[in-house]
Design an enzyme around this catalytic site. Structure first.
Site, mmCIF file in Angstrom:
data_model
loop_
_atom_site.group_PDB
_atom_site.id
_atom_site.type_symbol
_atom_site.label_atom_id
_atom_site.label_comp_id
_atom_site.label_asym_id
_atom_site.label_seq_id
_atom_site.Cartn_x
_atom_site.Cartn_y
_atom_site.Cartn_z
ATOM 1 N N ASP A 27 0.856 -1.177 0.000
ATOM 2 C CA ASP A 27 0.000 0.000 0.000
ATOM 3 C C ASP A 27 0.899 1.236 0.000
ATOM 4 O OD1 ASP A 27 -2.318 1.558 0.209
ATOM 5 O OD2 ASP A 27 -2.101 1.669 2.378
ATOM 6 N N LYS A 28 0.329 2.405 -0.266
ATOM 7 C CA LYS A 28 1.120 3.633 -0.293
ATOM 8 C C LYS A 28 0.906 4.474 0.957
ATOM 9 C CE LYS A 28 -0.133 7.302 -2.436
ATOM 10 N NZ LYS A 28 0.021 8.288 -1.346
ATOM 11 N N THR B 299 -2.651 1.092 -4.604
ATOM 12 C CA THR B 299 -3.175 2.183 -3.784
ATOM 13 C C THR B 299 -4.504 2.660 -4.341
ATOM 14 O OG1 THR B 299 -2.724 4.419 -2.980
ATOM 15 C CG2 THR B 299 -1.830 3.843 -5.130
#
Length: 1340
Positions: free
Chosen positions: A428-429, A703
């Site tokens: 994930d970001k 994301t």
């Protein structure tokens, strides 16, 4: 098998029916709805709010756990052997030799499962016992979450967690707005708003009215679409539309809202976050699957060479081998039995059965005798090895994060070896790679760049903003030159620069402390810019519907707001038209450089230097905005106002008309400068990603953020580089189109996607969730149709795109497609093109499409997927697992990452301030992304090395000792007579040879931790299965067989035709010599392979001999012989053998013959091995020069990369110009809260108090690519997908707003007095349809 994506999509379509019905404050009515459970049984359709994630309860633990234990083939095999050992006719070993170890193994595994399940029970109990206020009768009482049911009305206060999916009925905020934070869901700390339906906002103004509320909600069935909801509220004979903007989802936290009231529409596992959490995947390590395959007859296809297949051979079927060996020895008995009877007449009376019956019994006797070839001790030691390596992860101080007091934690104890074989990392970001903190880093004003001062050169070490009473004291930016320019008040550009930042925004201010305003921003970027202006003396202090107040260096100035033009995903800019106190009109604009520069009145030296500054900011991966303004004369404004009014009244193409009006005003701008904001990465992210890439681990970023932000972070963390060819949607579609075209619709083999071109070119892929759906879910459209539709279809909001731009884009697309078609034909002509296979021809179009996409993505050095939903994240992970057969790892920090964490082979959750939902569903918990490097390259690789050495050594020592039983059968008439003493067989793997092999599995290191981090290339050995593969397994088989041959036949040769006191030709002495030779030989092998020598290794070898001496002395003692001669027949056998030096020389000879040749071969192999450095084919370094594929593939872009990354979503502009967000609702505020005193935490019942260590909520809410219009913000901004409105509906009129000239009042709003005060009444224009595109609400 079909399409993974399509099967998941079908499940959503089934839940689209509007059959979910409930009534407020009526449990009797809601309980009448039933659904079929099993056969004729029915259950309540509406689930309770109780959450159960545990697997067992008191009654089901024992039977269910035993069922799971014996679901393993290995346990069934051992149980079968124990049953055979209980039959006296065929038993050759005591029954307890396997029964006791099996009981130990079952107890160990059951205890591990019980401990894990107790933790789940504890977590469930904490969540279910959380308190909330529920309407009971005519008052709100404290109840537990688990006591909530559909139809209940609940009251929530500030900082409360939403317990279920609620329909927002009213709140104390203006127009019944409610602000929520989704930090535990997606890691974003900025606020989003929801709004109650107008009818409930006006009518439900007291608790008495709330108690008498009998509204009925009819909506869609529970589903996992987090940002989609359609329903209606039936009340008093009228129907009112509902959408996702009216719903508070479970897991959100109420912020900046004193009190709100909601109606439970979905509870428990029916809530969207629980529906979106995904299925629980049973994760088993590869060694666990191997051990089951070793004793089973199941065959598994061998994975392709390019993938990291199982590190253990599936062809080694020990069960089948034992059967074949037993059959062969039984046939030998069949052929020798008559000769044996004639030669050994004294044993013939024992053979009273037929030859066939005796052969049958002999077969089972051999099978039992050889069952030790699948040692139970190996399974037991594997559990201890996994547990030990997990504890080492927990104890690693280098993965301890002191600021949050969070250590690393291995929540799963059976996946450590897979940490050393990871091929893909899905990250994930927001909150995982970044800190979710925006910092004002630099700015450029009138061509002059003002960066932060060096700490050493700073003239003063103190706070330079002490002169400003509004300064927040936490602003890190320092620049003395800029501060002098601001205080000097002589530079017009500097004054307008900061004035623009203080005026052109949609930030709201909370008036708590006049000197310390608290900002509530539509995005963290805007808050950072307004805070910067505040610290430099231009303080935004208040706003009304038609004005904004700014303190400029101590002078209070009120600007009249004439119009606000908010962001959207096409404009990429925001403008504010204001009249200053002197009466002059100014337009202030901020936005992306690509849209600001083309709207400037001139381009001089300032503009060129600003472009150079933007290029510098882009290289530093800072998020930039360009600022511009112009003065507007009165006549121009009046003409523009009239045209805007006409555009606002259009019934068709209103958005296009408004866009043209905006374009007219936003022309001829004068550039002020640019801002640079740093979206801070977590510490060590860049170094971690580089190390992982050098270790041939591919990092994909998944994301929900928009593309600009994700790409900017990709450059910041060095996942992307300037010399990479970045493929976007259109290029990817045309590549796949050319690929299908070159195969006549068939896809298979090592074709274009594996061509020499993509291997020599550094390529990255950037896609979004909508494209992923179009690519993988379109069953009716072939690839050509997908491309054709993408070229022709134009989005409504893109209708105003310049004709020249569309033509240029089409021509460029044609060139790209032609280039890829030509390249595909050339490759096919040279033999590098795709080769059609029967398997590919049998695959459906969905499978071929999925495989093509995964193959192309796998050839890229980096992949970034934007705007993806939680299910799409899990889908991408599943596709890579399916078609690449690689070990996948998913890492995230929010509830939207739970699905991919569960889907991946290894799930890592980050424990941070955003919440613990990802941690609770993960296999490993870390505090920072940078610790992933040590987890994989050190602990993962060590675990893989240890397990491989453990397995190879265990296979060797098992064959070295037990194959002698087979050779002995040739000299015992194939009677299944065991060679060794029964206790030696039982304790050999459990005690005599346990400690050295346990040391190898727990402590062995080929290189130190520091060396592992310095040489990430060492990690590739695990991905390629170099330490344990088919060849290594065959080597272990041959080595063990050779050792057994030496020990048996050398001993037999020396003792042949010998007699006397020193002879060991008798059965017991011969058995002891072979047993000692085997034990010493395998111990010497352990000494040779151990590389990490410590006191523990010496102690392990020493204690192994001590155990042998003590146990043998006890088992061969006269005392035990008297008690049970049958179980302890070897009376003083070892003492008699070891008392003769000549026999000791025979043992020494056996050990020497086994050790010296092996040692010599290893020395020769290392000497002949070339010392050249290991080549890394799959991990190209960053220094490789990118190959330019073709001149016409280069993008037609400016020479620099735009680092624009800002919110593309409309913020508070509409609410501000309507005035709905700026007033209180006295009817709701006073009447509703009357008598509602919130008890303090100590006043709550202890049973419903939350544990301070478990205060995080269990929420699985995630991000999707389609969000509703009501969201105020996200950290990166742009998830702007608008909520559908019904023309003329009260909802549309209350939220959308109408220009002031149309409404006939100042600002276009009418204040309604009396009951329901605080509402906004707007007379709708005749037959005016709802239109959402790029409106502006002029004021004044």
């Amino acid at each position: 098998m079909g399409s993974l994506a399509y099967r998941e999509d079908l499940g959503e379509e089934k839940n689209s029916a509007f059959t979910w019905e409930l009534e407020a404050n009526s449990r009797d009515y809601n309980s009448q709805f039933k659904e079929k459970s099993f056969l004729c049984w029915q259950r309540r359709k509406h689930k309770s709010n109780v959450i159960h994630t545990a697997k067992y309860n008191v009654f089901s633990f024992l039977p269910l756990n035993l069922y799971e234990q014996f679901h393993r083939v290995s346990n069934l095999y051992f149980l079968f052997i124990i049953i055979l050992q209980g039959l006296p006719e065929i038993s050759t070993l005591p029954w307890f030799t396997l029964f006791v170890p099996l009981i130990c193994l079952l107890v160990i595994r059951a205890t591990r499962d019980l401990v894990d399940d107790i933790g789940r029970h504890r977590s469930d109990r904490i969540i279910n016992n959380r308190p909330c206020q529920t309407l009971v009768g005519k008052s709100f009482l404290w109840r537990k979450w688990e006591d909530l049911y559909v139809g209940d009305v609940v009251c929530l206060h500030k900082d409360n967690i939403v317990p279920a999916d609620l329909l927002l009925l009213a709140s104390t905020e203006p127009s019944s707005l409610c602000y929520v934070e989704t930090a535990d869901i997606d890691g974003e700390t900025n606020l989003k708003f929801r709004q109650a339906p107008p009818v409930t906002h006006h009518e439900l103004t007291s608790i008495r009215k709330m108690a008498s509320f009998q509204g009925k909600v009819v909506c869609e069935e529970p589903n996992s679409r987090l940002h989609h909801f359609v329903g209606c509220l039936e009340w008093n004979g009228r129907k009112h539309p509902l959408d996702i903007g009216n719903v508070l989802l479970r897991g959100c936290k109420v912020r900046n809202t004193d009190t709100c009231y909601g109606l439970v529409i979905y509870a428990g596992f029916d809530t969207k976050i629980m529906r979106n959490c995904g299925k629980i995947h049973l994760k088993r390590s590869r060694i666990d699957r191997l051990l089951n395959r070793l004793v089973a007859l199941v065959r598994r296809p061998r994975p392709p060479p390019s993938s990291s297949g199982p590190p253990f051979p599936s062809c080694a079927k020990i069960f089948l081998s034992l059967v074949l060996i037993s059959v062969a020895l039984s046939l030998g008995f069949w052929s020798k039995v008559k000769e044996f009877k004639a030669k050994h007449h004294y044993v013939s009376p024992r053979h009273v059965q037929s030859v066939a019956a005796e052969t049958f019994l002999t077969f089972w006797g051999f099978f039992i005798l050889l069952s030790v070839m699948v040692p139970m001790a190996m399974f037991i030691m594997v559990e201890f090895i996994y547990l030990g390596n997990s504890m080492f992860i927990n104890w690693d101080v280098h993965m301890y994060y002191a600021p949050q007091d969070v250590p690393a934690k291995a929540r799963s104890t059976s996946l450590n070896d897979q940490l050393g074989q990871v091929g893909y990392v899905f990250s994930d970001k927001t909150g995982t790679l970044t800190q979710n903190v925006m910092t004002f880093k630099k700015c450029c004003i009138a061509g002059i760049v003002y960066g932060p001062d060096d700490e050493e050169e700073a003239p003063c070490k103190g706070n330079p903003y002490l002169w400003n009473k509004f300064a927040d004291g936490k602003f890190p930016y320092r620049n003395a030159e800029l501060l002098r320019a601001v205080q000097g008040r002589t530079d017009e550009a500097v004054r307008e620069f900061w004035r623009l930042l203080a005026i052109c925004h949609t930030v709201m201010v909370q008036e708590k402390d006049p000197d310390q305003p608290v900002y509530q921003a539509a995005s963290p970027d805007e808050e950072a810019l307004v805070t910067a202006a505040r610290n430099f003396g231009y303080v935004f202090v208040a706003r009304t519907q038609d004005s904004i107040t700014v303190m400029e260096l101590g002078d209070k100035r009120v600007y009249q707001v004439l119009a606000m033009m908010d962001f959207n995903n096409m404009r990429k800019r925001m403008s504010v038209l204001v009249r200053n106190p002197e009466g002059a009109i100014y337009l202030y604009t901020k936005g992306a450089d690509v849209v600001i520069f083309e709207r400037l009145s001139k381009k001089g030296m300032t503009e060129w230097t600003t472009e150079e500054a933007l290029a510098s900011f882009a290289e530093e991966t800072l998020r930039t905005l360009c600022l511009a303004y112009k003065r507007v004369d009165e006549d121009t404004y009046e003409e523009w106002r009239q045209r805007h009014r006409e555009a606002s009244l259009r019934l068709q193409n209103r958005a296009h008309a408004l866009h043209q009006v905006y374009e007219e005003m936003e022309r001829g701008l004068q550039l002020l400068g640019a801002t640079a904001i740093e979206d801070r990465l977590q510490d060590g992210v860049c170094d971690t990603i580089q190390c992982l890439k050098q270790g041939n681990i591919k990092v994909w970023v998944l994301t929900g953020d928009k593309q600009e932000t994700a790409v900017n972070i990709g450059f910041a963390c060095q996942l992307l580089s300037e010399n990479m060819l970045i493929l976007e949607e259109k290029e990817i579609t045309r590549i796949l189109e050319a690929y299908w075209g070159s195969n006549d619709g068939l896809l298979a083999g090592q074709g274009l996607l594996q061509s020499r071109f993509l291997q020599q070119t550094k390529v990255a892929m950037v896609i979004n969730g909508e494209f992923l759906d179009q690519l993988l879910l379109s069953r009716r459209k072939e690839p050509r149709a997908l491309v054709r539709d993408e070229d022709v279809d134009v989005d409504v909001e893109e209708a105003w795109q310049e004709r020249g731009e569309r033509t240029t884009d089409f021509l460029r697309a044609q060139r790209v497609s032609l280039m890829w078609r030509t390249l595909g034909i050339q490759l096919r002509g040279t033999g590098l093109g795709p080769r059609v296979k029967d398997s590919g021809a049998r695959d459906g179009p969905e499978v071929r499409r999925e495989r093509a996409f995964v193959e192309l993505a796998a050839r890229c050095q980096a992949v970034i997927c934007c705007r993806v939903t939680p299910k799409q994240k899990a889908l991408i992970v599943a596709l890579v697992k399916k078609y690449q057969r690689a070990v996948t790892l998913a890492i995230g920090d929010g509830a939207n990452d739970v699905n991919m964490i569960k889907t991946a082979d290894v799930g890592v959750g980050l424990a941070g301030p955003e919440g613990m939902q990802a941690v609770q569903n993960s296999d490993y918990a870390l505090a920072q992304f940078c610790f992933l490097k040590r987890l994989l390259l050190v602990h993962g690789r060590w675990s893989y090395v240890r397990v491989c050495k453990f397995l190879r050594y265990f296979v060797y020592k098992t064959l070295a000792s037990m194959m002698a039983q087979v050779w002995f059968a040739f000299y015992s008439g194939f009677t299944a007579q065991p060679l060794y003493e029964g206790w030696f067989l039982a304790l050999f793997n459990l005690l005599f040879s346990t400690l050295p092999v346990l040391y190898i599995g727990l402590f062995e290191q080929d290189v130190s931790a520091e060396r592992s981090l310095e040489l990430p290339q060492l990690y590739i050995a695990g991905q390629k299965d170099e330490l344990f593969n088919y060849w290594v397994f065959l080597q272990a088989l041959a080595h063990g067989t050779a050792t057994s041959l030496v020990n048996f036949f050398v001993t037999l040769w020396v003792s042949h035709d010998s007699a006397g006191p020193t002879s060991f030709s008798d059965y017991q002495s011969f058995s002891v010599v072979v047993a000692l030779s085997s034990l010493l030989s395998i111990t010497m092998e352990a000494i040779l392979i151990i590389k990490y020598w410590t006191v523990l290794s010496v102690l392990a070898i020493f204690l192994s001999f001590c155990f042998y001496v003590v146990v043998t002395w006890g088992c061969q003692s006269f005392w035990l012989f008297q008690i049970s001669p049958e179980n302890f027949p070897f009376l003083y056998a070892d003492r008699n053998v070891l008392s003769h030096p000549s026999i000791l020389l025979v043992i020494l000879l056996n050990v020497s013959l086994n050790t010296l040749p092996t040692l010599a071969l290893r020395v020769i192999y290392q000497a002949l091995e070339k010392p050249c450095p290991k080549e890394v084919e799959e991990a190209p370094s960053e220094d490789i020069t990118a190959v330019e594929p073709a001149p016409y593939l280069r993008r037609e872009s400016r020479r620099r990369r735009s680092s624009y990354a800002f919110s593309h979503r409309e913020g508070y502009a509409e609410l501000i110009t309507q005035g709905t967000i700026l007033r209180r609702a006295p009817g709701v505020d006073n009447d509703m809260l009357m008598g509602q005193i919130i008890p303090c935490h100590e006043e709550l019942s202890p049973s419903i108090q939350e544990s301070p260590r478990c205060s995080r909520k269990m929420s699985l809410l995630g991000k999707t690519g389609h969000q509703h219009r009501g969201e105020v913000s996200s950290r990166d901004g742009g998830r702007a997908a608008r909520r559908p409105q019904i023309p003329g509906s009260p909802r549309e009129l209350a939220v959308r707003g109408v220009p002031g000239d149309v409404a006939g009042g100042a600002g276009g709003v009418t204040v309604v007095e009396g009951e329901g005060a605080g509402a906004v009444g707007v007379p709708p224009p005749p037959q005016q349809p709802a239109d959402e595109g790029g409106k502006v609400s002029p004021v004044g």
